[in-house]
Structure formats: C-alpha cells, structure tokens
Design an enzyme around this catalytic site. Sequence first.
Site, PDB file in Angstrom:
ATOM      1  N   ASP A  62      47.426  69.055  -0.315  1.00 18.51           N
ATOM      2  CA  ASP A  62      47.323  69.708  -1.631  1.00 18.51           C
ATOM      3  C   ASP A  62      45.872  70.136  -1.901  1.00 18.51           C
ATOM      4  O   ASP A  62      44.974  69.849  -1.102  1.00 18.51           O
ATOM      5  CB  ASP A  62      47.849  68.786  -2.736  1.00 18.51           C
ATOM      6  CG  ASP A  62      47.385  67.342  -2.541  1.00 18.51           C
ATOM      7  OD1 ASP A  62      46.156  67.146  -2.452  1.00 18.51           O
ATOM      8  OD2 ASP A  62      48.240  66.434  -2.444  1.00 18.51           O
TER       9      ASP A  62
ATOM     10  N   ASP B 142      48.020  89.439   4.436  1.00 14.73           N
ATOM     11  CA  ASP B 142      49.137  89.198   5.340  1.00 14.73           C
ATOM     12  C   ASP B 142      49.750  90.529   5.812  1.00 14.73           C
ATOM     13  O   ASP B 142      49.942  91.440   5.016  1.00 14.73           O
ATOM     14  CB  ASP B 142      50.189  88.378   4.581  1.00 14.73           C
ATOM     15  CG  ASP B 142      51.275  87.822   5.479  1.00 14.73           C
ATOM     16  OD1 ASP B 142      50.972  86.997   6.343  1.00 14.73           O
ATOM     17  OD2 ASP B 142      52.450  88.232   5.310  1.00 14.73           O
TER      18      ASP B 142
ATOM     19  N   HIS C 145      47.800  79.780  12.375  1.00 13.40           N
ATOM     20  CA  HIS C 145      49.013  79.006  12.101  1.00 13.40           C
ATOM     21  C   HIS C 145      50.275  79.610  12.724  1.00 13.40           C
ATOM     22  O   HIS C 145      51.361  79.077  12.531  1.00 13.40           O
ATOM     23  CB  HIS C 145      49.185  78.885  10.585  1.00 13.40           C
ATOM     24  CG  HIS C 145      49.356  80.235   9.934  1.00 13.40           C
ATOM     25  ND1 HIS C 145      48.365  81.189   9.922  1.00 13.40           N
ATOM     26  CD2 HIS C 145      50.412  80.800   9.337  1.00 13.40           C
ATOM     27  CE1 HIS C 145      48.809  82.269   9.314  1.00 13.40           C
ATOM     28  NE2 HIS C 145      50.042  82.067   8.948  1.00 13.40           N
ATOM     29  N   ASP C 146      50.119  80.732  13.423  1.00 16.23           N
ATOM     30  CA  ASP C 146      51.281  81.386  14.037  1.00 16.23           C
ATOM     31  C   ASP C 146      51.264  81.319  15.561  1.00 16.23           C
ATOM     32  O   ASP C 146      52.263  81.662  16.200  1.00 16.23           O
ATOM     33  CB  ASP C 146      51.312  82.880  13.655  1.00 16.23           C
ATOM     34  CG  ASP C 146      51.559  83.101  12.179  1.00 16.23           C
ATOM     35  OD1 ASP C 146      52.268  82.278  11.567  1.00 16.23           O
ATOM     36  OD2 ASP C 146      51.035  84.093  11.633  1.00 16.23           O
TER      37      ASP C 146
END
Length: 533
Positions: free
Chosen positions: A29, A200, A329-330
């Site tokens: 978080d 993105d 992250h991909d």
Amino acid sequence: MTALWWQAGVIYQIYPRSFQDTNDDGIGDLTGIGRRLEYLVSLGVDAIWISPVYPSPMVDFGYDVADYCDVDPRFGTLADFDDLLMQAHRRGLKVLLDFVPNHTSDQHPWFVESRSSRENQKRNWYIWRDPAADGGPPNNWISDFGGSAWQWDKATRQYYYHAFLKEQPDLNWRHPAVQAAMYDVMRFWFDRGVDGFRIDVLWHMLKAADFPDNPPNPAYRSEMGEMHRLLQLHSTDQPEVHRIAADMREIADSYGARGQSERVLIGEVYLPVDRLMQYYGDTRPEVHLPFNFQLIDTPWGARSLAALIANYEAALPSGGWPNWVLGNHDRPRVAAKRGQAQARVAAVLLLTLRGTPTLYYGDELGLSDVGIEPSQVRDPRELREPGLALGRDPVRTPMPWDESENAGFTTVKPWLPLNADWPTRNVARMTEDSQSILTLYRRLIALRRNCLALSTGDFVLLSGEGEILAYERRHDAERLIVALNFGGRPHRLQLPDWARGSRLLLSTVDDATLVEGGAILLRSNEGVVLRAG
Ligand code: NOJ
C-alpha cells in the site's frame, strides 16, 4: 546546458501490490511505500514510478481503472497519496504515476453509462460497432490477451472493442469530450504535484477509423500467444495518435517554469526503433521518453548489443534524450533470463549507457522469476492462455526486506509467494554484504550521480567483437571506460592509447581486476568501469 532531473536521474518502478504491506492484508500500500522511502534514498534513485493505484476491480491489477481521480482503498486514500508525495519530495525523490488512457474498467461510470443505451450521451466515449454481415464481430482484431477483441453486448445489440480484457473497454479518443476529460485527469494529478506520468500502451490509443481487418503475421508460432497471429497494422500506431501525445506534452510542459520540461512523460511503446522514435515528436514535441525496451529482447552478446546501441543512438531525433529499461511488471526478470553473473553485467550496462535508466523493483536484489503453482496463478494473462509462459505473476512477487516473517513484506499470507531464497536474498542481508548485487547497484548509482561523464556525457563505442563490449563515456576532460565480458572465458582487452594508466573504479567480480600496461584482463562474466581522465 544543465540536464533536467529526468535526464540525469535514475527511475525506479514500484509495483505497489508487492512493495510493502502496512495494513495486514497481504497487499502492499501507499503507506508502505512511504515507509520504504529511506531505502530508495539509500539506493540512490531519483524518481519512483508507481504502477496504478486508482480504484479498480483489479481484474488486471489496477490497469482496469474505475476512477482516475482517487485511490483504491486497498492502497489507501488520496490523503495517503498526498502524504507520500510530500514525504518523497522532502527527500528529493520525484513521483510518477501510471496514466492508463487507452481503456477504463467496465465498472467505470463512463462505461456503465455508455453501455446503458445507444442513445446515451456517453455512448460514443467507447468504441461500439454493429456486427459483421454474418452476425460475428465487426473485424478480425485479436485482444492482446487472446480471443476476439470485440465483446457482444446483448442489451444494446452491438459489439464494443477491448484491446485487452473484456473488462477493459477501449476509450474512443477521436471523441473531443474523451480527450477533454482525460486531459483534466492529467491536470488533477499535476495540480497535486506529481512529477510526471508513465503512459500505458500509448501506441494503442488510436485505431484506423474504418476498422479494416488486420493482416496475418507470417512469423506467427502458437507459443507466441494468439495476439501475434495478426500484425496489429490497423489497431495500433496510427498517425493521429501523435497529435494526442503532443497535446499531452503541452499540458505537462505548461507546469514547468518558462515552458521547461520539469514534469516528465514516459510512453509505453513496444515498436521497432524507427516507429518508436516518432513518439519523441516531429513538428510538435511528444513524450520526453518513449520507453526503449530493446535490452529485454535483444540476444545477450557483445555484437548484438553493440549493434542495438549504435542503431538506437543513430535513430534518435535531434534533441531526443535516450533511455534504457531492463525489466518491468510484464516481462521476465533479467536474472531469470541472463543468470546471476550476467545480471551484474546487465546492471553495469543499464547504469552506464547514455540515457535515463529505469530499474524494476527487486532487480537490484537479483530477484529471479518465482515459480507459481497453477492454483496460485492470479494474472489474467496466464489464466487466459495458460502454459505459454506468458504469465506475469512470477515477476510481481513481494519485495523481500529482511529475515523476519514473510520477509518483512507483510504479517499475513502475501498475495503472491515470496522468492524461495528470501532468507538470504533480501535487502537487509544484502546491504551488509559488500559483494552482493545490491551493493553493486548502490555503487553504480552513486558513481553515476557523481560523474557527469556517466549521467549526461557522450558515448563512444570502442569494441563490440566476440564476447567483449567496451565503450567510452566522456564529459570534458573526464573519460571513463566501460568493458563488459558476456562470456565464461577471460579476455585481454587492449586499451586505446589515451586510456593507458586508467584505474579501476568498479568491477562486478571484485576489485582484483588486473589493469596493466595498456590492457585490462577481464575475468569471465566480468563488467568493469575504469577512469582514464
Ligand atoms: C500494459 C501494462 O503494462 C500491462 O500490465 C497491462 O496489462 C496492459 N497495459 C493493459 O493495461
């Protein structure tokens, strides 16, 4: 000319679900990021890019946004975000958010309205089409996650377009009201003080106006994933996208004193270099940094990397600032693809090439892809096309901080498993180890910060033959040499005359590298930085 912060600095990507949990739900978080700011300062990075934290059903873990101007309760509140931003700024760290303009969640109020009826005033905010003559989808376009990119809506008897999941309908960026609404989103965050955005799938935002079929991909093999069955000729990279990118740039630059680019835009663009370069802008400037992902995919060797660097440098438009990425992250992690010894060489490469480096959290620990049991799979990419190794869970696992329970990431079961070697591969342990990859990263980043030749100097290729890549970085009288051995055998590298008497600044192996006479004796898998002037 003095460099701007995003030119000289190092960017660090945080996947917020996996960085630090503080409310005992197994998910990271914003407060957790705040708690780890000191670590980021000690690592030496200049900016953090945080993957999406907006309210979201989390079908694509936040890349399905249900409200662009708030924070998902799982990550905290807007007040938590403001606090994090203030804490980061106080420590001299910039903060970039992830802007997801191509698509929303199907739970976003705009889409709920849009799908409510054909007459709704937001109907054309999304891409709705009648069926083809045979009643099927309007064309052959395939979702990036496999299957048709068109979803039938029973109630209103039309299809809507989604480049990703059916829960991620694409916005219609040809509609002026969509443009205005999304530009307001940018202003909302810029007004709060964010230092920029990673955008993105920028190259996806505009589609050919008449939606022709995409042609087949002659190089397709089924293990590539179904999206590669067709070339995305008409569904991506349309000329009209450049006006949108230029408008976004204008907004970002309007926040800088005297039109200076104090806020940065980084575009996610997976395209060949010549097409990628267009996103710097032609008649009007576009994004400051179109992400350069080539280090991820290029065969790992001196010759191929030398060619890639030369081509990339040659293709840059005048005034275009380069950038380099090793992971995100991909994509598979660098340590998984190249092994631990070469992950260290890769660290030297990333931090000594000319251009802004982006470092993915955990790569500084040499984190590898973590094996995920079928029952633990969370990523929709893997769930839709299982077994092709396209899943992204292995690269999104929790950050291992120390030897306490769950590596200090959480007090409960983490949302994805930790790396099996976390008792030794963690920040606390590796901080104490002068030979760890983390220590290497710290030294490299510090070197880069203290050395104009590395942060903003010129680049000259010296050699790209056999297993050795060597180059010079230079600023005025300061001259450095970087030499990287991609192989498992030692090599002797003759230095140019001007570099005789160079001294070793850093090695990926240990400080016993031999620099004698006019040559360096590089050991297997060794990367070094030398100072000549
Ligand atoms: C690119 C993001 O990096 C990826 O994680 C996401 O699934 C797609 N865009 C869709 O938003």
